[in-house]
Design an enzyme around this catalytic site. Structure first.
Site, short mmCIF file in Angstrom:
data_model
loop_
_atom_site.label_atom_id
_atom_site.label_comp_id
_atom_site.label_asym_id
_atom_site.label_seq_id
_atom_site.Cartn_x
_atom_site.Cartn_y
_atom_site.Cartn_z
N CYS A 86 0.81 -1.42 -0.10
CA CYS A 86 -0.09 0.05 0.10
C CYS A 86 0.98 1.16 -0.02
O CYS A 86 1.82 1.43 0.66
CB CYS A 86 -1.14 -0.21 1.43
SG CYS A 86 -1.89 1.32 1.11
N HIS A 127 -9.29 -3.71 -1.82
CA HIS A 127 -8.10 -3.01 -1.15
C HIS A 127 -8.64 -1.58 -0.95
O HIS A 127 -8.68 -1.27 0.45
CB HIS A 127 -6.91 -3.17 -1.86
CG HIS A 127 -5.85 -2.43 -1.11
ND1 HIS A 127 -4.61 -2.98 -0.38
CD2 HIS A 127 -5.42 -1.02 -0.99
CE1 HIS A 127 -3.87 -2.03 0.12
NE2 HIS A 127 -4.23 -0.91 -0.22
N GLU A 128 -9.30 -0.91 -1.63
CA GLU A 128 -9.52 0.57 -1.61
C GLU A 128 -10.65 0.56 -0.59
O GLU A 128 -10.79 1.49 0.23
CB GLU A 128 -9.63 0.99 -2.79
CG GLU A 128 -8.45 1.20 -3.72
CD GLU A 128 -7.10 1.54 -3.20
OE1 GLU A 128 -6.92 2.31 -2.10
OE2 GLU A 128 -6.08 1.08 -3.38
N HIS A 131 -10.31 0.52 2.90
CA HIS A 131 -9.89 1.71 3.64
C HIS A 131 -10.81 2.54 4.25
O HIS A 131 -10.92 3.30 5.17
CB HIS A 131 -8.95 2.69 2.49
CG HIS A 131 -7.58 2.34 2.09
ND1 HIS A 131 -6.43 2.89 3.03
CD2 HIS A 131 -6.78 1.71 1.09
CE1 HIS A 131 -5.38 2.50 2.82
NE2 HIS A 131 -5.68 1.95 1.43
#
Length: 137
Positions: A86, A127-128, A131
């Site tokens: 990341c 993945h995003e 967040h």
């Protein structure tokens, strides 16, 4: 405007809030920042540039896809474990990713969309979206 990448894990661990039309500048800042980091980044969430809103940009094919308030509404039963990096963190960490995800989101014009993503594109989006809930891989 190109923004500095946030590396503060306390900030990154905080949950993001839904975005609205008042956040149009955040969309442009994300696009500018991901393009400036294109050699080492294929996805970026707004909290990575210091804004706790549910906006992400992902390189899908050869175009940047903007997703406002995305949510995964379906996923395959098949998953895999992988080590991911990341831009906000040093090193790599293990992550569980589903092979296919269906995502509902608003585009940059705030029109509702639904799209299926597979393999690496699905991995980027998962993945995003992580967040947004403060998950740090």
């Amino acid at each position: 405007m190109i923004k500095e990448i946030v590396r503060d894990t306390f900030f990154l661990a905080q949950k993001s809030e839904p975005a609205d039309k008042e956040d149009m500048q955040v969309i442009q800042d994300l696009l500018d920042t991901i393009k400036a980091n294109s050699q080492r980044c294929v996805g970026m969430a707004a909290n990575m540039i210091g804004v706790r809103k549910t906006i992400l940009v992902a390189l899908i094919g050869n175009k940047y896809l903007i997703m406002v308030n995305p949510r995964i509404i379906d996923r395959s039963s098949q998953f895999y474990e992988i080590e991911e990096g990341c831009l906000s963190l040093s090193g790599q960490r293990k992550a569980k990713r589903y092979k296919t995800v269906t995502v509902e989101f608003l585009d940059r014009n705030f029109k509702r969309k639904k799209q299926i993503f597979k393999d690496f594109e699905a991995q980027i989006i998962q993945h995003e979206i992580d967040h947004f809930s403060g998950m740090i891989i």
